[in-house]
Write a protein that holds these residues in place. Structure first.
Motif, short mmCIF file in Angstrom:
data_model
loop_
_atom_site.label_atom_id
_atom_site.label_comp_id
_atom_site.label_asym_id
_atom_site.label_seq_id
_atom_site.Cartn_x
_atom_site.Cartn_y
_atom_site.Cartn_z
N ASN A 57 59.55 -26.96 17.90
CA ASN A 57 59.75 -27.17 16.39
C ASN A 57 59.39 -27.38 15.49
OD1 ASN A 57 61.72 -26.44 14.07
ND2 ASN A 57 63.34 -26.32 15.23
N ALA A 58 58.54 -26.56 14.18
CA ALA A 58 57.57 -27.30 13.01
C ALA A 58 58.52 -27.40 12.22
CB ALA A 58 56.40 -25.66 12.88
N PHE A 111 55.76 -20.65 9.25
CA PHE A 111 54.77 -20.82 10.72
C PHE A 111 56.30 -20.42 11.70
CE2 PHE A 111 53.39 -23.36 14.47
CZ PHE A 111 52.44 -22.53 14.19
N GLN A 112 57.12 -20.40 11.74
CA GLN A 112 58.15 -20.20 11.99
C GLN A 112 59.46 -19.02 11.86
OE1 GLN A 112 59.23 -24.25 13.61
NE2 GLN A 112 61.21 -23.12 13.75
N SER A 113 58.52 -18.41 10.87
CA SER A 113 59.20 -17.37 10.76
C SER A 113 59.80 -16.24 11.27
CB SER A 113 58.45 -16.56 8.90
OG SER A 113 57.96 -16.20 9.41
N ASP A 114 59.97 -15.41 11.27
CA ASP A 114 59.80 -13.79 12.24
C ASP A 114 59.04 -13.76 12.23
OD1 ASP A 114 62.98 -12.51 10.93
OD2 ASP A 114 63.28 -13.77 12.73
N ALA A 122 46.70 -23.61 8.66
CA ALA A 122 45.46 -23.20 8.94
C ALA A 122 46.08 -22.34 10.71
CB ALA A 122 44.47 -24.52 9.66
N GLY A 123 46.52 -22.98 10.84
CA GLY A 123 47.10 -21.87 11.98
C GLY A 123 47.77 -20.55 11.74
N LEU A 124 48.50 -21.17 10.36
CA LEU A 124 49.29 -19.57 10.13
C LEU A 124 48.22 -18.26 10.31
CD1 LEU A 124 51.87 -18.58 9.67
CD2 LEU A 124 51.51 -19.32 7.08
N ASP A 125 47.12 -19.08 9.07
CA ASP A 125 46.42 -18.43 8.34
C ASP A 125 45.21 -17.35 9.89
OD1 ASP A 125 46.23 -18.46 6.01
OD2 ASP A 125 45.10 -20.21 5.98
N VAL A 126 45.22 -18.30 10.51
CA VAL A 126 44.79 -17.99 12.19
C VAL A 126 45.31 -16.76 12.31
CG1 VAL A 126 43.86 -18.33 14.74
CG2 VAL A 126 43.70 -19.42 13.07
N PHE A 127 46.27 -16.41 12.40
CA PHE A 127 47.50 -15.40 12.95
C PHE A 127 47.58 -14.39 11.69
CE2 PHE A 127 48.70 -18.73 15.92
CZ PHE A 127 48.82 -18.82 17.09
N GLU A 128 47.58 -14.52 10.84
CA GLU A 128 47.93 -14.06 10.22
C GLU A 128 46.05 -13.06 9.73
OE1 GLU A 128 48.40 -15.49 5.72
OE2 GLU A 128 50.54 -15.44 6.44
#
Length: 778
Positions: A633-634, A669-672, A765-771
């Motif tokens: 859980n982030a 990061f943990q959103s829908d 950075a993790g969020l940007d990778v997925f976006e």
């Protein structure tokens, strides 16, 4: 139509999951989609296999498919949703055999006879094979609640008790090598094929030829650490209870000096003492508890003391514990082989000359001896065992302290067993216990620890024999040298640090699972708190002894230390205790008392508490080892950081601003949008692996380069349940009171600020990778 998830066995047969990519997955989906569309259209008889092949080799990018919605399972606090397959969907298609009018009657008859013979032959083989082979389970998907239930059902109290008694009956020598070989044999007998014995030659500090002594100079009375008077009887001189009442890695020699009562050795205590007397080369009388012993000793050493007598105040111990008049053992080793600090003790390693880890002569003593030193009348002590101990202000006492422990190189053994994962074999979940003890000191916690681990392994291997395997590799570790400073775990982890840094997912601790029978105490790093809380609702033999979600992130004893503080690995531990964290000082467990061999069975005669700990540990282990997306859980990390920033000291508002950005990023990061179950494309193995890699490193940003002795380098762990602020900040503020300087506070504030900011950058950075990946798909 719903996405069809390929199971672990099919993936293993085809190709390595680590070579998968979005193109391959998209291709598979395209092929499956077009086949079913063709089935629904007229003229299917003209379907040509070569056209499917051409399509398969064509565009590798998957178009937006009209897939049926996938029903995710969400957690109460919004953790990543688990990947679930649609149980109602079965991917298949059929083709009619091409018609031919040229087949003759004899050819048909020949084919029919051949098929009949093969059918009869198959029935015979199947009949005999069924007698010899057990029927396969209904489902062998690793992340299957039914599998969890089957495994946990195999954990029984009587099995743990049998393993426990078998361990105690094994004759032990001076070292743990023979016991390690026995544990290795036990694990192999359960079906675990890859079990290794890993040995290291390390520098240990062991009792000398005779017991350490404390002598009152005014009367000439000589006492052993237990409080009994010195004797010339050879049996008494060589009694293990006396020899092992010592502080490992203390300075050696004799010191004659005035005794100074410093109570718990806090900053306030030191300021008070230094205001009335010169403490240089004097001997401190110190109570154990309230903060780590190594930290308090560093303060006393810095103040100029020459020696320390450590004792446990009877008022601090549980009323059920009969330990007030017993001496104990402590270790002054912060971790590993002192002669090879920071690197493994392997052949060719440079050995540093570090016989002592402090300049202080340190000796643990019983409360009985402490009462004699402060001159409390014997009848008063008998009447009220919980009499607070204070050295009278009037009248100085001079004592002579003699310490004669011996440092020597010895071999310690670790037992490491591997249950290789089917999908992510390079990701490790470590279950750690220990088999190290010193002549009964510390009780039979080592046997409880090993028995629970072996029972859990036994239950898992029963399911493995039926064809199941976890997705991730499970490492079962029984450590040696734990009592002397987690030596075995440190050396093994330092030896493999580069591999473990990349591959370890979580550490599950089974250090002394039952030391009492009144309170279940779950401890977990912030990212695992929710999982630990949920596990309590599933596995509790006695609900009354399993209170609500009281999971905390506090410093714990045992071999989890290296993994938490050097690797930044999420960790969790379940144990039963008698000490209530809200009522008694913390860090009393640093003292290892001589406990009778029967004590564990007196605490838990039915071994039901052991069974509960094994099932709680098993539930958490299975979730981490088999969940497609790691159950970390982030957001809980971000909340823990915000809760730890309190006070109006200079710099805290700036920290709160960075912590607020961290929380915003963690929520996003943990959103829908980021929940992989909402996007079928996220189910591609490469995408899931990428997500898990981000989750695996959530806590690594919070490791400081250095921390005061005894305090965790991982700032997410608090000192105890009664403090909520970062431990290093609390220590820096106390340091400021003693030295009248805020330089230390500013330095620590900068380190904490950098940690929080690094975590925010990591999440972003993790969020940007997925976006970016999602934008590329669109």
């Amino acid at each position: 139509m719903a996405y069809h998830k390929v199971n672990a066995d099919q993936r293993a047969q085809g190709h390595s999951p680590y070579l998968d990519n979005d193109e391959l997955q998209a291709t598979a989906l395209d092929l499956e989609w077009d086949m079913e569309k063709e089935l629904e259209e007229p003229g299917f008889d003209h379907f040509r296999l070569d056209s499917a092949a051409q399509h398969h080799l064509g565009n590798s990018q998957s178009p937006d498919l009209d897939l049926e919605p996938i029903q995710p399972s969400s957690s109460p606090k919004g953790r990543f949703q688990r990947l679930q397959e649609d149980p109602d969907y079965i991917s298949h298609y059929t083709r009619q055999a091409p018609k031919s009018n040229r087949c003759s009657f004899f050819r048909i008859l020949k084919v029919f006879c051949t098929a009949l013979i093969l059918f009869i032959f198959g029935v015979v083989i199947g009949y005999y094979a069924r007698k010899k082979c057990p029927s396969p389970p209904t489902s062998q998907e690793p992340n299957n609640p039914q599998i969890y239930h089957e495994i946990l059902k195999e954990i029984k109290a009587e099995n743990i008790q049998r393993i426990y008694r078998d361990l105690l009956e094994f004759p032990r020598g001076d070292d743990d090598a023979d016991l390690a070989v026995k544990i290795q044999g036990q694990w192999r007998s359960q079906g675990l094929e890859d079990v290794r014995l890993v040995n290291y030659s390390v520098l240990l500090d062991l009792p000398g030829p005779a017991s350490n002594t404390v002598t009152l100079q005014s009367s000439g009375e000589c006492f052993y650490p237990s409080g009994q008077q010195c004797s010339t009887d050879p049996k008494t001189l060589h009694s293990p209870d006396l020899l092992y009442s010592y502080a490992a890695y203390s300075a050696k020699g004799t010191l004659e000096a005035e005794l100074v009562d410093v109570q718990y050795g806090t900053m306030e205590d030191l300021i008070r003492v230094q205001a009335i007397t010169n403490v240089t080369k004097k001997i401190a009388l110190l109570k154990l508890g309230q903060s780590p012993l190594l930290y308090k000793l560093s303060l006393l050493e810095g103040a100029g003391f020459g020696g320390v007598l450590v004792y446990t105040d009877p008022c601090d111990l549980p009323k059920t514990a009969d330990l007030a008049d017993k001496a104990f053992m402590v270790s002054l080793n912060s971790g590993g082989d002192p002669s090879t600090p920071g690197y493994a003790s392997i052949d060719g390693s440079y050995r540093q000359n570090r016989l002592n880890l402090t300049t202080l002569l340190v000796q643990p003593i019983s409360a009985l001896l402490a009462r004699k030193l402060v001159s409390i009348p014997e009848d008063t002590a008998q009447r009220d065992r919980c009499t607070p101990l204070h050295l009278p202000a009037a009248g100085k006492k001079t004592i002579s302290l003699t310490i004669q422990s011996v440092t020597t190189f010895k071999t310690i053994s670790n037992v490491i067993g591997y249950l290789k994962g089917a999908v992510f074999p390079d990701r490790y979940v470590i279950i750690g216990s220990h088999h190290s003890s010193l002549q009964g000191y510390g009780g039979q916690g080592w046997a409880s620890s090993t028995a629970v681990t072996t029972a859990l392994l036994q239950a898992l291997m029963a399911e493995v024999r039926r064809g199941w395997r976890p997705d991730r590799t499970l490492l079962f570790c029984s450590w040696g040298g734990t009592a002397l400073g987690n030596v075995g775990s440190y050396e093994w982890a330092e030896d493999l640090s580069s591999v473990l840094q990349r591959n370890v997912v979580a550490y599950i601790s089974l250090h002394n699972p039952v030391t009492g029978n009144s309170t279940l105490r779950p401890v977990a790093s912030p990212s695992l708190q929710q999982l630990a809380a949920e596990s309590q609702s599933f596995n509790c033999v006695e609900k009354a002894r399993c209170p609500g979600y009281n999971v905390s992130s506090v410093q714990i004893q045992g071999d989890a230390d290296y993994f938490i503080n050097h690797l930044g690995v999420p960790a969790t531990q379940f144990s039963y205790e008698d000490i209530k964290a809200s009522e008694n000082p913390s860090f009393l467990s640093e003292a290892l008392f001589p406990v009778p061999a029967t004590k564990t069975e007196e605490l838990d005669p039915s071994f039901s508490l052991h069974e509960t700990i094994a099932k709680l540990t098993g539930q958490v282990t299975l979730q981490i080892a088999t969940a497609p997306v790691l159950p970390f859980n982030a957001l809980d990390i971000a909340l823990e950081v915000q809760n730890s920033l309190k006070g109006d000291e200079a710099g805290v508002p700036q920290l709160l601003a960075v912590a607020s950005r961290l929380r915003d990023t963690a929520e996003l990061f943990q959103s829908d949008e980021m929940r992989p179950a909402n996007d079928p494309q996220e189910r591609a193995p490469v995408r899931v692996r990428m997500l898990n890699d981000v989750l695996q490193g959530l806590e690594k940003s919070f490791l400081l380069q250095q921390a005061p002795p005894g305090l965790y380098r991982n700032i997410l762990y608090r000192l105890d349940d009664r403090t909520s602020q970062f431990s290093v900040l609390l220590e820096a503020l106390e340091h400021c009171k003693l030295h009248q300087s805020n330089e230390t506070v500013q330095a620590v504030l900068s380190e904490v600020l950098n940690s929080i900011n690094s975590a925010q950058v990591y999440f972003k950075a993790g969020l940007d990778v997925f976006e970016t990946a999602l934008a590329g798909k669109k």
